[in-house]
Design a protein around this motif. Structure first.
Motif, PDB file in Angstrom:
ATOM      1  N   SER A  31       9.595  10.489   4.379  1.00 18.16           N
ATOM      2  CA  SER A  31       8.238  10.519   3.832  1.00 18.16           C
ATOM      3  C   SER A  31       8.132  11.387   2.586  1.00 18.16           C
ATOM      4  O   SER A  31       7.070  11.446   1.972  1.00 18.16           O
ATOM      5  N   ASN A 197       2.875  -2.235   5.390  1.00 18.13           N
ATOM      6  CA  ASN A 197       3.356  -1.462   4.244  1.00 18.13           C
ATOM      7  C   ASN A 197       4.138  -2.334   3.273  1.00 18.13           C
ATOM      8  O   ASN A 197       4.045  -2.160   2.049  1.00 18.13           O
ATOM      9  N   PRO A 202       1.145  -0.486  -0.179  1.00 16.12           N
ATOM     10  CA  PRO A 202       1.616   0.786   0.382  1.00 16.12           C
ATOM     11  C   PRO A 202       0.657   1.363   1.419  1.00 16.12           C
ATOM     12  O   PRO A 202      -0.552   1.434   1.194  1.00 16.12           O
ATOM     13  N   LEU A 203       1.211   1.759   2.543  1.00 15.56           N
ATOM     14  CA  LEU A 203       0.451   2.402   3.606  1.00 15.56           C
ATOM     15  C   LEU A 203       0.680   3.906   3.496  1.00 15.56           C
ATOM     16  O   LEU A 203       1.827   4.358   3.465  1.00 15.56           O
ATOM     17  N   PRO A 204      -0.380   4.711   3.387  1.00 18.95           N
ATOM     18  CA  PRO A 204      -0.184   6.168   3.275  1.00 18.95           C
ATOM     19  C   PRO A 204       0.658   6.714   4.430  1.00 18.95           C
ATOM     20  O   PRO A 204       0.412   6.372   5.587  1.00 18.95           O
ATOM     21  N   LEU A 205       1.648   7.519   4.071  1.00 24.11           N
ATOM     22  CA  LEU A 205       2.543   8.122   5.057  1.00 24.11           C
ATOM     23  C   LEU A 205       3.158   7.072   5.980  1.00 24.11           C
ATOM     24  O   LEU A 205       3.268   7.258   7.192  1.00 24.11           O
ATOM     25  N   ALA A 206       3.587   5.953   5.386  1.00 22.47           N
ATOM     26  CA  ALA A 206       4.096   4.823   6.171  1.00 22.47           C
ATOM     27  C   ALA A 206       5.230   5.232   7.106  1.00 22.47           C
ATOM     28  O   ALA A 206       5.271   4.807   8.269  1.00 22.47           O
TER      29      ALA A 206
END
Length: 232
Positions: A31, A197, A202-206
């Motif tokens: 991450s 993601n 993009p997914l936050p903190l994927a």
């Protein structure tokens, strides 16, 4: 070597915290949080190897189940390594995990007949269909067939795990098989995060969401095997 108070092998007692520590290192490094990204190239496969070690100390009374769960874990390790290169390794990783889910599915049918309780298959079909329909426009055409095949295998695995958990109610295996069913659900959730993601933006903190649910799922599936008395 055993713990004097409980007689439980110390190595067995240490597996859970060691796995959690390696998973945390992998998640933080993947991450980009506080730790160098390169650490993940060691911590990620090591976490899955520790889960394999956890599984290897279990299930000796049910050799067929144990054999196929371990096969699923080894193919998962191949997928883990492939997906450390998200572009070049995505398709090989997808195939490796597809095979892993087929191994798990076959393993779970050693405990209950396929779709012996049909409602989980209805639930997972609706869940997978809803997720896939929302992401389908973002899936490249070249990947649509493999992604569809993967989703079918993943959903069947999760549903069959739920069948095992439900049919074990009121038996000596109820708690262990409920954990196995949870593992199937967590795997679906993890892959839903991964697919969102990759195909929807993009997914936050994927990596936090994908990897934490993924390793929790694998640990639960491994814990579906009864602990062997000879574990050491």
């Amino acid at each position: 070597m055993t713990c004097p108070e409980s007689g439980m092998p110390i190595s067995y007692r240490l597996l859970a915290p060691l796995t959690a520590l390696c998973a945390l290192i992998a998640i933080l490094s993947q991450s980009g949080l506080w730790l160098p990204r390169e650490w993940g190239y060691v911590a990620k496969p090591l976490t899955t190897l520790l889960i394999i070690a956890h599984a290897m100390q279990r299930g000796r009374a049910t050799p067929q189940l144990r054999r196929w769960v371990l096969a699923g874990l080894w193919f998962s390790l191949v997928g883990d390594i492939a997906l450390m290169w998200p572009k070049e390794g995505f398709l090989p990783g997808l195939v490796a995990f597809l095979i892993a889910h087929l191994c798990y599915l076959w393993a779970f049918t050693r405990l209950q007949g396929l779709a012996a309780w049909p409602w989980p298959f209805v639930f997972y079909a609706l869940l997978a269909g809803g997720i896939l329909s929302g992401l389908w426009s973002g899936v490249p055409e070249a990947l649509r067939v493999p992604v569809l095949a993967y989703v079918l295998c993943l959903s069947a695995m999760g549903a069959q795990a739920a069948v095992v958990g439900w049919r074990a109610r009121g038996t000596a295996e109820a708690r262990r098989h409920a954990v196995l069913a949870l593992g199937g659900l967590l795997f679906v959730i993890s892959d839903a995060f991964l697919a969102t993601n990759k195909f929807a933006g993009p997914l936050p903190l994927a990596s936090v969401w994908v990897l934490s649910t993924y390793w929790a799922a694998q640990w639960c599936i491994a814990s579906g095997l009864a602990r062997s008395r000879s574990a050491s």
